[in-house]
Design a protein around this motif. Sequence first.
Motif, PDB file in Angstrom:
ATOM      1  N   MET A 160     -23.881   6.134 -11.067  1.00 52.06           N
ATOM      2  CA  MET A 160     -25.118   6.893 -11.217  1.00 52.06           C
ATOM      3  C   MET A 160     -25.918   6.907  -9.915  1.00 52.06           C
ATOM      4  N   GLY A 161     -26.600   8.014  -9.686  1.00 52.33           N
ATOM      5  CA  GLY A 161     -27.566   8.087  -8.604  1.00 52.33           C
ATOM      6  C   GLY A 161     -27.029   7.686  -7.251  1.00 52.33           C
ATOM      7  N   ALA A 162     -27.670   6.666  -6.667  1.00 54.24           N
ATOM      8  CA  ALA A 162     -27.320   6.228  -5.317  1.00 54.24           C
ATOM      9  C   ALA A 162     -25.899   5.711  -5.233  1.00 54.24           C
ATOM     10  N   ALA A 163     -25.392   5.081  -6.310  1.00 58.25           N
ATOM     11  CA  ALA A 163     -24.019   4.571  -6.300  1.00 58.25           C
ATOM     12  C   ALA A 163     -23.022   5.721  -6.173  1.00 58.25           C
ATOM     13  N   TYR A 164     -23.279   6.796  -6.922  1.00 60.85           N
ATOM     14  CA  TYR A 164     -22.423   7.981  -6.832  1.00 60.85           C
ATOM     15  C   TYR A 164     -22.496   8.578  -5.430  1.00 60.85           C
ATOM     16  N   ASP A 165     -23.713   8.761  -4.923  1.00 56.95           N
ATOM     17  CA  ASP A 165     -23.883   9.377  -3.603  1.00 56.95           C
ATOM     18  C   ASP A 165     -23.213   8.561  -2.507  1.00 56.95           C
ATOM     19  N   ARG A 166     -23.279   7.254  -2.635  1.00 55.48           N
ATOM     20  CA  ARG A 166     -22.641   6.404  -1.620  1.00 55.48           C
ATOM     21  C   ARG A 166     -21.131   6.576  -1.654  1.00 55.48           C
ATOM     22  N   TYR A 167     -20.565   6.640  -2.841  1.00 54.08           N
ATOM     23  CA  TYR A 167     -19.110   6.775  -2.953  1.00 54.08           C
ATOM     24  C   TYR A 167     -18.636   8.112  -2.394  1.00 54.08           C
ATOM     25  N   VAL A 168     -19.383   9.189  -2.665  1.00 51.04           N
ATOM     26  CA  VAL A 168     -18.931  10.518  -2.238  1.00 51.04           C
ATOM     27  C   VAL A 168     -19.404  10.873  -0.842  1.00 51.04           C
ATOM     28  N   GLY A 169     -20.226  10.031  -0.249  1.00 49.17           N
ATOM     29  CA  GLY A 169     -20.605  10.215   1.147  1.00 49.17           C
ATOM     30  C   GLY A 169     -21.674  11.245   1.411  1.00 49.17           C
ATOM     31  N   ALA A 170     -22.560  11.489   0.429  1.00 49.16           N
ATOM     32  CA  ALA A 170     -23.618  12.486   0.652  1.00 49.16           C
ATOM     33  C   ALA A 170     -24.793  12.216  -0.282  1.00 49.16           C
ATOM     34  N   GLY A 172     -27.923  13.104  -2.584  1.00 51.98           N
ATOM     35  CA  GLY A 172     -28.318  14.227  -3.419  1.00 51.98           C
ATOM     36  C   GLY A 172     -27.205  14.845  -4.236  1.00 51.98           C
ATOM     37  N   ASN A 173     -25.973  14.391  -4.060  1.00 55.11           N
ATOM     38  CA  ASN A 173     -24.862  15.019  -4.776  1.00 55.11           C
ATOM     39  C   ASN A 173     -24.886  14.718  -6.273  1.00 55.11           C
ATOM     40  N   HIS A 174     -25.348  13.513  -6.638  1.00 57.78           N
ATOM     41  CA  HIS A 174     -25.420  13.207  -8.067  1.00 57.78           C
ATOM     42  C   HIS A 174     -26.416  14.139  -8.756  1.00 57.78           C
ATOM     43  N   ARG A 175     -27.538  14.375  -8.131  1.00 58.77           N
ATOM     44  CA  ARG A 175     -28.517  15.305  -8.690  1.00 58.77           C
ATOM     45  C   ARG A 175     -27.925  16.709  -8.791  1.00 58.77           C
ATOM     46  N   GLN A 176     -27.175  17.124  -7.773  1.00 58.49           N
ATOM     47  CA  GLN A 176     -26.549  18.444  -7.806  1.00 58.49           C
ATOM     48  C   GLN A 176     -25.536  18.550  -8.942  1.00 58.49           C
ATOM     49  N   LEU A 177     -24.807  17.459  -9.188  1.00 63.76           N
ATOM     50  CA  LEU A 177     -23.851  17.451 -10.294  1.00 63.76           C
ATOM     51  C   LEU A 177     -24.577  17.662 -11.621  1.00 63.76           C
TER      52      LEU A 177
END
Length: 370
Positions: A160-170, A172-177
């Motif tokens: 979730m949130g920052a954990a997702y963004d860190r894994y995908v390297g960008a 705001g991507n979790h919010r975009q998802l």
Amino acid sequence: MAPLEHSLRKALRRGFRGRPAIKRALLDAELGLGLIKHEIGLRVPQVIRAKSRKLTVAITAACNQRCMGCRYGRDFMPGHELSLEMMRQLLDDAAAAGVETVRIYGGEPLLHRDLPAMVRHAVDLGLSTYLTTNGLLLGAKIDDLYDAGLRSVTIGFYGMGAAYDRYVGARGNHRQLEESLAAVRDRYGDAVGLQLNYLIMRPSATVAALDDAWGFAQRWNMSFHTDLIHDALPYFTDGSDPELQMTAAERPALQEVVDALVRLKRLHPEKIPESERSLRSIPEWLYRDSGLKVPCDAYKLIWVGADGTVQLCYVTFKLGNLHERRLAEMLYTPAHHGAARDAFALKCPNCHCERNHRVSRHLASRRRYR
């Protein structure tokens, strides 16, 4: 395919959507046939032959994320994608050869300009078609895809949130998802089936992370599937990344995750298609500390890469390249059948792909994880 097995599969595909008891009985019968076949195959390898039923196609190596461990969009098949003409020929040959399901992925398949036309061709051929995507562009692309006949999408999930963004390297991507999923649900409701693919790796192997992922899936009415961190995929790391790979220290926490998954399966069986046996087997697949040997049913698979490479499965057993010859010329040859037998005998990295089906068709595993 044996006549009885063929009849069962045909019945499952064409009917009984509103009759779950009958469908369940047919699935159990098919599973029983598979169990018998695999037990005989352990003693008489000649009964194992290629029977391609599922086609997985990476239509492009391009990707709009830079996930930890993944080399798509970087140094794995860089710049490659399948043309619409080649994809149509591939799907024609696959359907003629008895393939029933096609999974379209990448890279990120939503980056391919001809994706809707590819989906339409697959659906018109009667293939059960689904898309695996990171979902960022799904909201923007869903109208054309829905019009083409797409009704099933699976989405990778890494926290979730920052954990997702860190894994995908960008950032705001979790919010975009989430915005993308909201757009799909707003326009098409539950007419588009969504599945969350929860990757179990070192950062996500906690009950807290599982609870977050389960809550996310319920918020968007998604079914729930588990994937395991992989050290054999040619487009992933070699297993040396200490941030992703499981260590002995995570074993107790992982067992708690598995126990929680089993409880969720019992409470919400319609949301978790994976069997309890498969869920219970997760620690041994990840740690390999018991010499786990479960015959592989890759004889039913075909994998195609963005550069035209054709293999039996995601990992190995190369059969040819679409730039040199059509799929029809590669299927059901002595090389294809030989690869199927070698996969069944685990003359390969012995990865955990398709573990749910494999455990269900292996008598020793059924006993072990009952």
